[in-house]
Design a protein around this motif. Structure first.
Motif, PDB file in Angstrom:
ATOM      1  N   THR A   1       0.830  -1.197   0.000  1.00  0.00           N
ATOM      2  CA  THR A   1       0.000   0.000   0.000  1.00  0.00           C
ATOM      3  C   THR A   1       0.867   1.249   0.000  1.00  0.00           C
ATOM      4  O   THR A   1       2.055   1.213   0.330  1.00  0.00           O
ATOM      5  CB  THR A   1      -0.934   0.022   1.228  1.00  0.00           C
ATOM      6  N   ALA A   2       0.237   2.340  -0.378  1.00  0.00           N
ATOM      7  CA  ALA A   2       0.968   3.608  -0.450  1.00  0.00           C
ATOM      8  C   ALA A   2       1.275   4.134   0.946  1.00  0.00           C
ATOM      9  O   ALA A   2       0.502   3.936   1.892  1.00  0.00           O
ATOM     10  CB  ALA A   2       0.148   4.625  -1.234  1.00  0.00           C
TER      11      ALA A   2
ATOM     12  N   VAL B   1      -1.498  11.592   0.488  1.00  0.00           N
ATOM     13  CA  VAL B   1      -1.133  10.631  -0.554  1.00  0.00           C
ATOM     14  C   VAL B   1       0.369  10.372  -0.475  1.00  0.00           C
ATOM     15  O   VAL B   1       1.095  11.057   0.240  1.00  0.00           O
ATOM     16  CB  VAL B   1      -1.510  11.149  -1.961  1.00  0.00           C
ATOM     17  N   ASP B   2       0.789   9.371  -1.233  1.00  0.00           N
ATOM     18  CA  ASP B   2       2.222   9.129  -1.415  1.00  0.00           C
ATOM     19  C   ASP B   2       2.664  10.024  -2.574  1.00  0.00           C
ATOM     20  O   ASP B   2       2.433   9.719  -3.743  1.00  0.00           O
ATOM     21  CB  ASP B   2       2.451   7.655  -1.739  1.00  0.00           C
TER      22      ASP B   2
ATOM     23  N   LEU C   1      -8.423   8.271  -6.094  1.00  0.00           N
ATOM     24  CA  LEU C   1      -7.699   8.092  -4.839  1.00  0.00           C
ATOM     25  C   LEU C   1      -8.691   8.120  -3.690  1.00  0.00           C
ATOM     26  O   LEU C   1      -9.603   8.948  -3.654  1.00  0.00           O
ATOM     27  CB  LEU C   1      -6.674   9.218  -4.648  1.00  0.00           C
TER      28      LEU C   1
ATOM     29  N   ARG D   1       1.155   7.110   2.895  1.00  0.00           N
ATOM     30  CA  ARG D   1       0.536   8.434   2.839  1.00  0.00           C
ATOM     31  C   ARG D   1       1.225   9.364   3.832  1.00  0.00           C
ATOM     32  O   ARG D   1       1.467   8.993   4.978  1.00  0.00           O
ATOM     33  CB  ARG D   1      -0.958   8.351   3.139  1.00  0.00           C
TER      34      ARG D   1
ATOM     35  N   VAL E   1       2.090   9.487  -6.717  1.00  0.00           N
ATOM     36  CA  VAL E   1       1.085  10.266  -7.439  1.00  0.00           C
ATOM     37  C   VAL E   1       1.746  11.083  -8.544  1.00  0.00           C
ATOM     38  O   VAL E   1       1.229  11.203  -9.658  1.00  0.00           O
ATOM     39  CB  VAL E   1       0.302  11.172  -6.461  1.00  0.00           C
TER      40      VAL E   1
ATOM     41  N   GLN F   1     -13.887   9.401  -2.572  1.00  0.00           N
ATOM     42  CA  GLN F   1     -12.912   9.176  -3.629  1.00  0.00           C
ATOM     43  C   GLN F   1     -12.721  10.488  -4.397  1.00  0.00           C
ATOM     44  O   GLN F   1     -13.674  11.243  -4.602  1.00  0.00           O
ATOM     45  CB  GLN F   1     -13.382   8.086  -4.607  1.00  0.00           C
TER      46      GLN F   1
ATOM     47  N   HIS G   1      -3.554   3.185  -3.530  1.00  0.00           N
ATOM     48  CA  HIS G   1      -4.297   4.237  -2.824  1.00  0.00           C
ATOM     49  C   HIS G   1      -5.781   3.890  -2.682  1.00  0.00           C
ATOM     50  O   HIS G   1      -6.613   4.777  -2.467  1.00  0.00           O
ATOM     51  CB  HIS G   1      -4.159   5.571  -3.566  1.00  0.00           C
TER      52      HIS G   1
END
Length: 444
Positions: A291-292, A332-333, A442, A294, A337, A370, A423
């Motif tokens: 997973t990202a 977010v990462d 996302l 964040r 992104v 989202q 994400h």
């Protein structure tokens, strides 16, 4: 090793035991109820007999005195089989007694009832009596019924066991059929699916889920085969170039400048191979469920602006303008992104019409919680049957849309899809009326 067991055997045995217990309980309750009724009836009959004897002897005493009473007692004695009557005077002296039957001497089922007899013609005017009755026949009848009910209970259990075993085996035939269909599935026959002519309601979810699993497995197996072929194809060209240029360089004496050019060309090919391997490793990690990471909430429009600065020269060379619409702030990462935006923007730059405007649109997605990020460009539309495969690895729509510079190996949009999954999002692809929209969502 785990010990296996037969469902049919277990069910039939449990049904037989349950049936035997239920029938046994019902039989026991019935037997005790009947036994109590018979006992009550026997006691009532004993009381009625005693009342009848008292009335008869009282009448005899009134009409004929002691002689008439004794004569009546002796006359009626043969009719009192399996019984015994004893009569005492008021002072306790024995007046009359029947002979004790041999059957009554050892019987455990003798019941006695004491009563008084009005005797006006006798001294004291009253007699005391005790009437004993042997109810062994009733006890034997109850014992026979107990045996019969026990046998019936056991027979019912056996019949239920045999019947349920047959019925359960017959009901489990669809499972055997499904097992046979499952055994027929192999890597060469992944298109086989489970099916029953009349599936039970309990089996339908299993059949549907298994067939859905096989659909996913067949799709994954096909993608794996295609992936292997695509990887071999993508690696063959740069490796062949490296081998060919090296062989040419070694075929005769070369000047330092020529060798330097050969090494520079080989370096470019190796960099291309390195980029391909790195992308494949990234996709492999994403497939394993990574997973990202964040960070703090950031502006997606700000990230898009940073990416657009990197592509500014490429956009200018292609005669394209860029516009960013909308914004959203969420954790977010950032590197991931940015990489997804860079891949989408590079893809749109290659296929957009010169003089058009590329739009990066950021807006809430149709799904709750989202955010949707889409890169839109004007150009040749993508066929509808190609859109579902747009994010597949090494997929290229056609040769007209494929780049000839050798710098793009068909993993850009697959990486976008992986970043979206990391994400908790999904991909977006639409193409109609000369406008193509490709992007991702996302989770907030």
């Amino acid at each position: 090793m785990l010990c296996s067991h037969s469902i049919a055997h277990r069910l039939s045995k449990k049904l037989a035991i349950f049936t035997a217990i239920v029938i046994g309980m019902v039989s026991s309750a019935s037997w005790f109820s009947v036994a109590m009724m018979v006992k009550q009836r026997n006691l009532q009959d004993l009381g009625v007999r005693c009342d009848l004897l008292a009335d008869i002897l009282s009448l005899e005493a009134q009409n004929g005195g002691e002689t008439a009473v004794l004569q009546r007692l002796h006359t009626d004695a043969p009719m009192r089989a399996r019984t015994r009557l004893e009569v005492w005077r008021p002072d306790g002296q024995l007046f009359y007694a029947d002979a004790t039957p041999a059957s009554m001497q050892a019987s455990e089922h003798v019941r006695a009832h004491e009563f008084a007899i009005d005797a006006p013609g006798l001294p004291g005017g009253q007699l005391r009596a005790r009437y004993s009755v042997d109810f062994t026949s009733s006890a034997k009848l109850g014992a026979r019924w107990a045996i019969i009910l026990s046998v019936v209970t056991l027979m019912a259990g056996v019949v239920v066991a045999l019947g349920s075993a047959w019925f359960v085996r017959r009901s489990l035939k669809p499972l055997n059929l499904l097992a046979a269909q499952t055994r027929a599935i192999s890597p060469r026959q992944l298109d086989q699916r489970l099916a029953l002519a009349d599936p039970a309601e309990e089996l339908s979810p299993w059949i549907v889920q298994f067939n859905a699993l096989m659909d996913r497995l067949q799709q994954a197996y096909g993608q794996l085969e295609a992936f292997n072929a695509d990887v071999a194809h993508e690696l063959r060209t740069p490796l062949a170039t490296l081998i060919g240029e090296t062989e040419v360089a070694l075929s005769r004496e070369r000047s330092p400048q020529a060798l330097r050019e050969t090494l520079q060309s080989n370096l470019e090919e190796m960099q291309r191979l390195s980029a391909l391997v790195n992308d494949m490793l990234f996709l492999s990690q994403a497939d394993r469920g990574v997973t990202a990471r964040r960070g703090a909430p950031v502006s997606l429009a700000g990230l898009a602006a940073q990416v657009s600065e990197f592509h500014e020269a490429t956009l200018e060379d292609a005669g394209l303008a860029l516009r960013i619409e909308g914004d959203a702030t969420l954790p977010v990462d950032e590197p991931l992104v940015k990489r997804a935006l860079s891949n989408l923007l590079g893809n749109a730059t290659r296929f957009a019409e010169p003089g058009s405007t590329v739009v990066i649109a950021i807006a809430p997605a149709p799904e709750p919680q989202q955010v949707q990020v889409v890169v839109q460009n004007r150009g040749e539309a993508i066929a509808a049957d190609h859109l579902p495969r747009l994010f597949d690895r090494f997929f290229r729509v056609d040769s007209a849309r494929c780049c000839e510079d050798g710098q793009h190996h068909g993993l850009g949009l697959a990486i976008v899809a992986a970043i979206a999954r990391m994400h908790a999002g999904r991909t977006v692809a639409e193409s109609a009326s000369g406008t193509t929209r490709v992007g991702f969502t996302l989770a907030t």
